[in-house]
Design a protein around this motif. Structure first.
Motif, PDB file in Angstrom:
ATOM      1  N   GLU A   1       0.736  -1.208  -0.058  1.00 41.30           N
ATOM      2  CA  GLU A   1      -0.060   0.093  -0.148  1.00 41.30           C
ATOM      3  C   GLU A   1       0.753   1.464   0.060  1.00 41.30           C
ATOM      4  OE1 GLU A   1      -3.514   2.136  -0.366  1.00 41.30           O
ATOM      5  OE2 GLU A   1      -3.230  -0.111  -0.340  1.00 41.30           O
ATOM      6  N   LEU A   2       1.950   1.246   0.643  1.00 43.84           N
ATOM      7  CA  LEU A   2       2.563   2.455   0.911  1.00 43.84           C
ATOM      8  C   LEU A   2       3.737   2.661  -0.131  1.00 43.84           C
ATOM      9  CD1 LEU A   2       2.859   2.579   4.759  1.00 43.84           C
ATOM     10  CD2 LEU A   2       1.173   3.894   3.441  1.00 43.84           C
ATOM     11  N   LEU A   3       4.379   1.694  -0.548  1.00 44.84           N
ATOM     12  CA  LEU A   3       5.797   1.572  -1.424  1.00 44.84           C
ATOM     13  C   LEU A   3       5.574   1.337  -2.762  1.00 44.84           C
ATOM     14  CD1 LEU A   3       8.232  -0.323   1.182  1.00 44.84           C
ATOM     15  CD2 LEU A   3       7.525   2.310   0.837  1.00 44.84           C
ATOM     16  N   THR A   4       4.308   0.825  -3.089  1.00 43.52           N
ATOM     17  CA  THR A   4       4.050   0.525  -4.516  1.00 43.52           C
ATOM     18  C   THR A   4       2.960   1.426  -5.276  1.00 43.52           C
ATOM     19  OG1 THR A   4       2.479  -1.231  -4.248  1.00 43.52           O
ATOM     20  CG2 THR A   4       5.055  -1.801  -4.272  1.00 43.52           C
ATOM     21  N   ALA A   5       3.108   1.517  -6.347  1.00 47.00           N
ATOM     22  CA  ALA A   5       1.940   2.286  -7.100  1.00 47.00           C
ATOM     23  C   ALA A   5       0.857   1.265  -7.769  1.00 47.00           C
ATOM     24  CB  ALA A   5       2.517   3.334  -8.205  1.00 47.00           C
ATOM     25  N   THR A   6       1.517  -0.071  -8.244  1.00 46.88           N
ATOM     26  CA  THR A   6       0.725  -0.955  -8.835  1.00 46.88           C
ATOM     27  C   THR A   6      -0.164  -2.081  -7.992  1.00 46.88           C
ATOM     28  OG1 THR A   6       2.734  -2.284  -8.942  1.00 46.88           O
ATOM     29  CG2 THR A   6       2.107  -0.674 -10.938  1.00 46.88           C
ATOM     30  N   ARG A   7       0.266  -2.013  -6.638  1.00 49.20           N
ATOM     31  CA  ARG A   7      -0.123  -3.208  -5.737  1.00 49.20           C
ATOM     32  C   ARG A   7      -0.912  -2.440  -4.671  1.00 49.20           C
ATOM     33  NH1 ARG A   7       2.388  -8.155  -7.028  1.00 49.20           N
ATOM     34  NH2 ARG A   7       0.617  -8.937  -5.900  1.00 49.20           N
ATOM     35  N   HIS A   8      -1.819  -3.233  -4.059  1.00 44.92           N
ATOM     36  CA  HIS A   8      -2.383  -2.174  -3.042  1.00 44.92           C
ATOM     37  C   HIS A   8      -2.776  -3.404  -1.984  1.00 44.92           C
ATOM     38  CE1 HIS A   8      -3.397   1.294  -5.013  1.00 44.92           C
ATOM     39  NE2 HIS A   8      -3.599   0.463  -6.172  1.00 44.92           N
ATOM     40  N   ALA A   9      -2.874  -3.002  -0.655  1.00 48.32           N
ATOM     41  CA  ALA A   9      -3.200  -3.872   0.549  1.00 48.32           C
ATOM     42  C   ALA A   9      -4.349  -4.325   0.317  1.00 48.32           C
ATOM     43  CB  ALA A   9      -3.071  -3.269   1.807  1.00 48.32           C
ATOM     44  N   ASP A  10      -4.646  -5.852   0.759  1.00 49.75           N
ATOM     45  CA  ASP A  10      -5.882  -6.437   0.523  1.00 49.75           C
ATOM     46  C   ASP A  10      -6.071  -7.134   2.020  1.00 49.75           C
ATOM     47  OD1 ASP A  10      -8.066  -7.930   0.147  1.00 49.75           O
ATOM     48  OD2 ASP A  10      -7.293  -8.854  -1.687  1.00 49.75           O
ATOM     49  N   VAL A  11      -7.233  -7.129   2.718  1.00 48.20           N
ATOM     50  CA  VAL A  11      -7.527  -7.773   3.782  1.00 48.20           C
ATOM     51  C   VAL A  11      -7.655  -9.249   3.588  1.00 48.20           C
ATOM     52  CG1 VAL A  11      -9.904  -7.562   4.054  1.00 48.20           C
ATOM     53  CG2 VAL A  11      -8.434  -7.367   6.165  1.00 48.20           C
ATOM     54  N   PHE A  12      -7.882  -9.555   2.318  1.00 46.39           N
ATOM     55  CA  PHE A  12      -8.357 -10.955   2.134  1.00 46.39           C
ATOM     56  C   PHE A  12      -7.053 -11.649   1.771  1.00 46.39           C
ATOM     57  CE2 PHE A  12     -12.535  -9.416   0.861  1.00 46.39           C
ATOM     58  CZ  PHE A  12     -13.155  -9.990   1.732  1.00 46.39           C
ATOM     59  N   ASP A  13      -5.907 -11.058   1.521  1.00 47.89           N
ATOM     60  CA  ASP A  13      -4.754 -11.380   1.321  1.00 47.89           C
ATOM     61  C   ASP A  13      -4.004 -11.822   2.676  1.00 47.89           C
ATOM     62  OD1 ASP A  13      -4.539 -11.310  -1.397  1.00 47.89           O
ATOM     63  OD2 ASP A  13      -3.322  -9.693  -1.381  1.00 47.89           O
ATOM     64  N   VAL A  14      -4.417 -10.945   3.569  1.00 48.92           N
ATOM     65  CA  VAL A  14      -4.076 -11.177   5.143  1.00 48.92           C
ATOM     66  C   VAL A  14      -4.694 -12.342   5.535  1.00 48.92           C
ATOM     67  CG1 VAL A  14      -3.827 -10.032   7.543  1.00 48.92           C
ATOM     68  CG2 VAL A  14      -3.528  -8.732   5.375  1.00 48.92           C
ATOM     69  N   LEU A  15      -6.041 -12.666   5.527  1.00 51.12           N
ATOM     70  CA  LEU A  15      -6.599 -13.881   5.562  1.00 51.12           C
ATOM     71  C   LEU A  15      -6.057 -14.894   4.919  1.00 51.12           C
ATOM     72  CD1 LEU A  15     -10.375 -12.382   5.794  1.00 51.12           C
ATOM     73  CD2 LEU A  15      -8.717 -12.745   7.646  1.00 51.12           C
ATOM     74  N   ALA A  16      -5.725 -14.914   3.884  1.00 50.83           N
ATOM     75  CA  ALA A  16      -4.925 -16.201   3.006  1.00 50.83           C
ATOM     76  C   ALA A  16      -3.620 -16.347   3.833  1.00 50.83           C
ATOM     77  CB  ALA A  16      -4.867 -15.872   1.667  1.00 50.83           C
TER      78      ALA A  16
END
Length: 125
Positions: free
Chosen positions: A88-103
């Motif tokens: 979320e903070l360091l890339t322009a092409t990727r974003h934080a996803d709560v479902f990734d955290v759950l995975a």
């Protein structure tokens, strides 16, 4: 195996995870599997938890201690959260996803369950 080998394996695997999660991978053909990226997150953190456990178990010289399991689980989960924050903070092409955290959490839980099942299997031999 010496504990340094396990530590190196943890670092290399963490590097693979970080690279895969922070670099834009839009041109990689992934097929038509629904939510494949979530399965990849589960796999990443299952393996990370297992590798961390091998290192921390060797580090503690504790065969029947819960501490290496708990620490391995926490390392995997917090590393996954850190990667999501970095996306979320360091890339322009990727974003934080709560479902990734759950995975990620699911992969770490599966890793812990696998470790416990292996331990139980060896106790009842």
């Amino acid at each position: 195996m010496p504990k340094q080998i396990y530590f190196l394996a943890v670092l290399l695997w963490a590097g693979v995870i970080a690279f895969s999660c922070l670099v834009q991978l839009n041109n990689v053909p992934l097929g038509d599997v629904s939510n494949l990226d979530k399965l990849v997150h589960v796999f990443f953190h299952f393996v990370l938890t297992m590798l961390c456990f091998l290192f921390f178990q060797k580090q503690a010289n504790a065969v029947n201690s819960l501490k290496p399991i708990i620490v391995s689980f926490l390392v995997s989960v917090f590393f996954g959260i850190g990667i999501e924050i970095a996306q979320e903070l360091l890339t322009a092409t990727r974003h934080a996803d709560v479902f990734d955290v759950l995975a990620n959490l699911s992969g770490a839980i599966l890793g812990v369950a696998f470790i416990i099942l292996l331990d139980l299997k060896t106790k009842f031999r």
